[in-house]
Design a protein around this motif. Structure first.
Motif, short mmCIF file in Angstrom:
data_model
loop_
_atom_site.label_atom_id
_atom_site.label_comp_id
_atom_site.label_asym_id
_atom_site.label_seq_id
_atom_site.Cartn_x
_atom_site.Cartn_y
_atom_site.Cartn_z
N ASN A 113 104.62 -31.04 -164.15
CA ASN A 113 103.54 -30.66 -163.66
C ASN A 113 103.55 -29.89 -162.88
N ALA A 114 103.65 -30.18 -160.90
CA ALA A 114 103.57 -30.05 -160.44
C ALA A 114 104.71 -28.27 -159.76
N ARG A 115 106.09 -28.94 -160.00
CA ARG A 115 106.93 -27.78 -159.73
C ARG A 115 106.64 -26.36 -160.35
N MET A 116 106.10 -27.18 -162.19
CA MET A 116 105.76 -25.90 -162.69
C MET A 116 104.89 -24.71 -162.31
N LEU A 117 103.66 -25.27 -161.26
CA LEU A 117 102.36 -24.61 -161.09
C LEU A 117 102.89 -24.24 -159.55
N SER A 118 104.11 -25.48 -158.56
CA SER A 118 104.65 -24.79 -157.88
C SER A 118 106.15 -22.92 -157.18
N GLU A 119 106.38 -23.20 -158.52
CA GLU A 119 106.68 -22.23 -159.43
C GLU A 119 106.46 -21.04 -159.45
#
Length: 286
Positions: A161-167
């Motif tokens: 989820n964090a890498r989705m949000l960071s992207e």
């Protein structure tokens, strides 16, 4: 580092002031990620669906082969005791947590009946009424049950989820609209999602790739009691581009209007406003 302020921690049978240490370096969860949590909210003197959140953290623990140590009733009682230290005007995030302490002879499978337990209370403000977000797509997708413990609210799922949000943030958006493994919309990086078209309300059908949230279910129930059906169905990204309204549903902020999806703009329309009003009316009447 904590997200909120004025933290209280329940650990080893008592409440402590502050963000106290609860895990050791050799705990199974520390190095193999076997931890689960749930999140409820306290605001305006109420903690809606607290029992359901406590029930779910026990289901999540079992999904990760962690032995629960408290009943939902016991957790509710502990939380209410901890909340007594906060004013009724406070907005508090309520997080019961379990983690595995020991592993089997290979270290991989958690040993039964060796479980860590804590509850963390943090003051985190509710979003102002009308606060909205924006959505974009992401290269990352929701996993399936065959590869990940998507039937649990597990800490090990959140780096994805964090890498989705960071992207999404790197592209200038507030959140990501996320696909399942087949390319259909599942949810966002942080919350379930609803859309409105021609007065009808739609949300992705639970298909085992994401948690159909407790707040999501509450919105569906409130709307049903009001005579409005929510269609749980397969939805594409194009469906969202053709929507009249889009809003997010999650425990942290309950209802968040979406004002844009990759250049498609929405108004915070009457259905979104009604869903929020219905939730607050229900919560404050409990």
């Amino acid at each position: 580092m904590a997200t909120g302020t004025n933290i209280r921690t329940y650990f080893n049978g008592t409440w402590h002031a502050g963000d106290v240490p609860v895990m050791r370096a050799a705990d199974h969860a520390m190095w193999l990620g076997t931890s689960v949590f749930d999140g409820a909210r306290y605001f305006e003197g109420v903690s809606p669906d607290l029992y359901a959140h406590c029930e779910r953290v026990n289901r999540s623990a079992k999904a990760l082969m962690i032995t629960p140590t408290h009943t939902a009733e016991q957790m509710v009682e502990i939380v209410q005791e901890g909340l007594a230290a906060y004013p009724k005007t406070a907005a508090v995030y309520i997080r019961p947590m379990y983690w595995a302490i020991a592993g089997d002879e290979l270290g991989i499978v958690p040993k039964p009946d060796e479980t860590g337990f804590a509850i963390c209370l943090e003051e985190i403000p509710m979003a102002p009424q009308g606060a909205a977000t924006t959505l974009t797509t992401t290269q990352f997708c929701r996993p399936t049950l065959s590869s990940s413990v998507v039937n649990a609210k597990a800490g090990c799922l959140y780096p994805n989820n964090a890498r989705m949000l960071s992207e999404a943030r790197a592209k200038g958006f507030g959140n990501a609209l996320v696909a399942d493994a087949l390319g259909n919309v599942a949810e966002t990086a942080t919350a379930n999602v609803f859309m409105v078209r021609d007065g009808e309300i739609f949300t992705p059908v639970p298909n085992g790739t994401f948690l159909a949230g407790i707040t999501r279910a509450r919105h569906i129930s409130n709307l049903a009691k009001d005579g409005t059906k929510v269609h749980e169905t397969v939805l594409s990204f194009q469906d969202f581009r053709e929507a009249d309204e889009v809003f997010l549903s999650g425990n942290m902020m309950k209802v968040t209007p979406v004002k844009e999806f990759d250049g498609t703009h929405y108004q915070s329309g009457p259905v979104t406003k009604k869903v929020r009003e219905m939730y607050w009316d229900w919560a404050l009447s409990e």
